[in-house]
Design a protein around this motif. Structure first.
Motif, PDB file in Angstrom:
ATOM      1  N   SER A  26       0.828  -1.211   0.000  1.00 30.93           N
ATOM      2  CA  SER A  26       0.000   0.000   0.000  1.00 30.93           C
ATOM      3  C   SER A  26       0.857   1.253   0.000  1.00 30.93           C
ATOM      4  CB  SER A  26      -0.923   0.014   1.219  1.00 30.93           C
ATOM      5  OG  SER A  26      -1.787  -1.084   1.202  1.00 30.93           O
ATOM      6  N   GLN A  27       1.899   1.266   0.830  1.00 30.36           N
ATOM      7  CA  GLN A  27       2.803   2.417   0.881  1.00 30.36           C
ATOM      8  C   GLN A  27       3.436   2.661  -0.491  1.00 30.36           C
ATOM      9  OE1 GLN A  27       4.296   1.297   5.298  1.00 30.36           O
ATOM     10  NE2 GLN A  27       5.864   2.146   4.005  1.00 30.36           N
ATOM     11  N   LEU A  28       3.874   1.593  -1.131  1.00 26.55           N
ATOM     12  CA  LEU A  28       4.534   1.730  -2.429  1.00 26.55           C
ATOM     13  C   LEU A  28       3.584   2.282  -3.487  1.00 26.55           C
ATOM     14  CD1 LEU A  28       6.648  -1.553  -2.420  1.00 26.55           C
ATOM     15  CD2 LEU A  28       7.477   0.787  -2.087  1.00 26.55           C
ATOM     16  N   LEU A  29       2.298   1.989  -3.351  1.00 19.96           N
ATOM     17  CA  LEU A  29       1.313   2.490  -4.308  1.00 19.96           C
ATOM     18  C   LEU A  29       0.770   3.866  -3.925  1.00 19.96           C
ATOM     19  CD1 LEU A  29      -0.720  -0.795  -4.912  1.00 19.96           C
ATOM     20  CD2 LEU A  29       0.811   0.337  -6.524  1.00 19.96           C
ATOM     21  N   VAL A  30       0.451   4.056  -2.652  1.00 23.75           N
ATOM     22  CA  VAL A  30      -0.249   5.266  -2.220  1.00 23.75           C
ATOM     23  C   VAL A  30       0.695   6.446  -2.014  1.00 23.75           C
ATOM     24  CG1 VAL A  30      -1.677   6.266  -0.389  1.00 23.75           C
ATOM     25  CG2 VAL A  30      -2.151   3.958  -1.208  1.00 23.75           C
ATOM     26  N   PHE A  31       1.840   6.234  -1.405  1.00 21.40           N
ATOM     27  CA  PHE A  31       2.750   7.348  -1.129  1.00 21.40           C
ATOM     28  C   PHE A  31       3.010   8.202  -2.374  1.00 21.40           C
ATOM     29  CE2 PHE A  31       5.191   6.079   3.009  1.00 21.40           C
ATOM     30  CZ  PHE A  31       3.997   6.031   3.706  1.00 21.40           C
ATOM     31  N   PRO A  32       3.395   7.613  -3.514  1.00 20.37           N
ATOM     32  CA  PRO A  32       3.640   8.439  -4.694  1.00 20.37           C
ATOM     33  C   PRO A  32       2.385   9.184  -5.179  1.00 20.37           C
ATOM     34  CG  PRO A  32       4.645   6.289  -4.982  1.00 20.37           C
ATOM     35  CD  PRO A  32       3.790   6.218  -3.753  1.00 20.37           C
ATOM     36  N   MET A  33       1.203   8.595  -4.967  1.00 23.39           N
ATOM     37  CA  MET A  33      -0.030   9.243  -5.412  1.00 23.39           C
ATOM     38  C   MET A  33      -0.323  10.515  -4.617  1.00 23.39           C
ATOM     39  SD  MET A  33      -2.593   6.035  -6.393  1.00 23.39           S
ATOM     40  CE  MET A  33      -3.307   6.017  -4.812  1.00 23.39           C
ATOM     41  N   VAL A  34       0.205  10.607  -3.394  1.00 28.24           N
ATOM     42  CA  VAL A  34      -0.031  11.801  -2.565  1.00 28.24           C
ATOM     43  C   VAL A  34       1.233  12.647  -2.433  1.00 28.24           C
ATOM     44  CG1 VAL A  34      -1.959  10.777  -1.308  1.00 28.24           C
ATOM     45  CG2 VAL A  34       0.355  10.520  -0.406  1.00 28.24           C
ATOM     46  N   GLY A  35       2.198  12.390  -3.283  1.00 27.51           N
ATOM     47  CA  GLY A  35       3.393  13.228  -3.331  1.00 27.51           C
ATOM     48  C   GLY A  35       4.471  12.891  -2.320  1.00 27.51           C
ATOM     49  N   ILE A  36       4.409  11.710  -1.745  1.00 35.31           N
ATOM     50  CA  ILE A  36       5.449  11.291  -0.800  1.00 35.31           C
ATOM     51  C   ILE A  36       6.387  10.348  -1.543  1.00 35.31           C
ATOM     52  CG2 ILE A  36       5.967  10.087   1.358  1.00 35.31           C
ATOM     53  CD1 ILE A  36       3.117  10.841   2.297  1.00 35.31           C
ATOM     54  N   HIS A  37       7.636  10.767  -1.656  1.00 33.83           N
ATOM     55  CA  HIS A  37       8.625   9.953  -2.366  1.00 33.83           C
ATOM     56  C   HIS A  37       9.763   9.636  -1.408  1.00 33.83           C
ATOM     57  CE1 HIS A  37       6.511  10.661  -6.098  1.00 33.83           C
ATOM     58  NE2 HIS A  37       6.438  11.943  -5.756  1.00 33.83           N
ATOM     59  N   VAL A  38       9.849   8.382  -1.011  1.00 35.14           N
ATOM     60  CA  VAL A  38      10.897   7.942  -0.091  1.00 35.14           C
ATOM     61  C   VAL A  38      11.555   6.698  -0.674  1.00 35.14           C
ATOM     62  CG1 VAL A  38       9.797   8.888   1.975  1.00 35.14           C
ATOM     63  CG2 VAL A  38       9.280   6.571   1.296  1.00 35.14           C
ATOM     64  N   PRO A  39      12.805   6.451  -0.293  1.00 40.51           N
ATOM     65  CA  PRO A  39      13.473   5.229  -0.764  1.00 40.51           C
ATOM     66  C   PRO A  39      12.778   3.975  -0.232  1.00 40.51           C
ATOM     67  CG  PRO A  39      15.044   6.725   0.296  1.00 40.51           C
ATOM     68  CD  PRO A  39      13.674   7.276   0.525  1.00 40.51           C
ATOM     69  N   PHE A  40      12.965   2.887  -0.952  1.00 44.11           N
ATOM     70  CA  PHE A  40      12.382   1.606  -0.542  1.00 44.11           C
ATOM     71  C   PHE A  40      12.807   1.242   0.874  1.00 44.11           C
ATOM     72  CE2 PHE A  40      12.350  -3.105  -0.510  1.00 44.11           C
ATOM     73  CZ  PHE A  40      10.985  -3.287  -0.717  1.00 44.11           C
ATOM     74  N   SER A  41      14.065   1.521   1.221  1.00 45.80           N
ATOM     75  CA  SER A  41      14.551   1.196   2.573  1.00 45.80           C
ATOM     76  C   SER A  41      13.764   1.960   3.644  1.00 45.80           C
ATOM     77  CB  SER A  41      16.043   1.500   2.693  1.00 45.80           C
ATOM     78  OG  SER A  41      16.290   2.879   2.461  1.00 45.80           O
ATOM     79  N   THR A  42      13.356   3.185   3.336  1.00 49.41           N
ATOM     80  CA  THR A  42      12.547   3.954   4.286  1.00 49.41           C
ATOM     81  C   THR A  42      11.163   3.334   4.426  1.00 49.41           C
ATOM     82  OG1 THR A  42      13.754   5.967   3.744  1.00 49.41           O
ATOM     83  CG2 THR A  42      11.622   6.248   4.819  1.00 49.41           C
ATOM     84  N   ASN A  43      10.596   2.864   3.324  1.00 51.88           N
ATOM     85  CA  ASN A  43       9.316   2.157   3.398  1.00 51.88           C
ATOM     86  C   ASN A  43       9.426   0.918   4.286  1.00 51.88           C
ATOM     87  OD1 ASN A  43       7.223   3.487   1.816  1.00 51.88           O
ATOM     88  ND2 ASN A  43       8.564   3.152   0.067  1.00 51.88           N
ATOM     89  N   LEU A  44      10.543   0.201   4.143  1.00 52.54           N
ATOM     90  CA  LEU A  44      10.752  -0.989   4.980  1.00 52.54           C
ATOM     91  C   LEU A  44      10.859  -0.609   6.454  1.00 52.54           C
ATOM     92  CD1 LEU A  44      13.348  -2.973   2.838  1.00 52.54           C
ATOM     93  CD2 LEU A  44      10.926  -3.497   3.147  1.00 52.54           C
ATOM     94  N   GLU A  45      11.569   0.486   6.739  1.00 57.49           N
ATOM     95  CA  GLU A  45      11.744   0.923   8.126  1.00 57.49           C
ATOM     96  C   GLU A  45      10.421   1.384   8.732  1.00 57.49           C
ATOM     97  OE1 GLU A  45      14.286   4.100  10.813  1.00 57.49           O
ATOM     98  OE2 GLU A  45      14.784   3.862   8.699  1.00 57.49           O
ATOM     99  N   ILE A  46       9.670   2.175   7.987  1.00 59.00           N
ATOM    100  CA  ILE A  46       8.361   2.624   8.478  1.00 59.00           C
ATOM    101  C   ILE A  46       7.487   1.414   8.777  1.00 59.00           C
ATOM    102  CG2 ILE A  46       6.210   3.780   7.798  1.00 59.00           C
ATOM    103  CD1 ILE A  46       7.999   5.719   6.138  1.00 59.00           C
ATOM    104  N   GLY A  47       7.456   0.482   7.840  1.00 61.55           N
ATOM    105  CA  GLY A  47       6.657  -0.729   8.031  1.00 61.55           C
ATOM    106  C   GLY A  47       7.114  -1.548   9.224  1.00 61.55           C
ATOM    107  N   ALA A  48       8.425  -1.616   9.438  1.00 64.63           N
ATOM    108  CA  ALA A  48       8.960  -2.390  10.570  1.00 64.63           C
ATOM    109  C   ALA A  48       8.525  -1.797  11.908  1.00 64.63           C
ATOM    110  CB  ALA A  48      10.482  -2.453  10.486  1.00 64.63           C
ATOM    111  N   TRP A  49       8.572  -0.474  12.028  1.00 64.96           N
ATOM    112  CA  TRP A  49       8.144   0.154  13.279  1.00 64.96           C
ATOM    113  C   TRP A  49       6.665  -0.097  13.547  1.00 64.96           C
ATOM    114  CZ3 TRP A  49      10.875   1.389  17.218  1.00 64.96           C
ATOM    115  CH2 TRP A  49      12.210   1.748  17.058  1.00 64.96           C
TER     116      TRP A  49
END
Length: 80
Positions: A26-49
């Motif tokens: 969901s993050q990989l699909l939704v973040f770019p649609m709302v203008g949030i661009h982060v590296p894949f590693s950041t997505n993994l970290e956010i998800g891990a927390w």
């Protein structure tokens, strides 16, 4: 039938792992649609927390409900 603490933890971890994968997708699909661009590693970290928080939350709620059900069964068995 009640769950052991270990069974509660295992169920919570499996449920949360599935949730993690759904959230990551969901993050990989939704973040770019709302203008949030982060590296894949950041997505993994956010998800891990959020996964860690979810495991603790799920385990605590599961054990709380399990205790409530056990107490209710005891009261019914004692005729109260």
């Amino acid at each position: 039938m009640t769950q052991t603490k270990l069974e509660s933890l295992i169920e919570t971890c499996i449920n949360t792992l599935i949730g993690y994968l759904v959230a990551l997708a969901s993050q990989l699909l939704v973040f770019p649609m709302v203008g949030i661009h982060v590296p894949f590693s950041t997505n993994l970290e956010i998800g891990a927390w959020f996964t860690l928080i979810s495991i603790v939350r799920g385990y605590v709620i599961r054990r709380w409900f399990n205790a409530r059900l056990k107490n209710a069964a005891r009261r019914m068995a004692n005729g109260n």
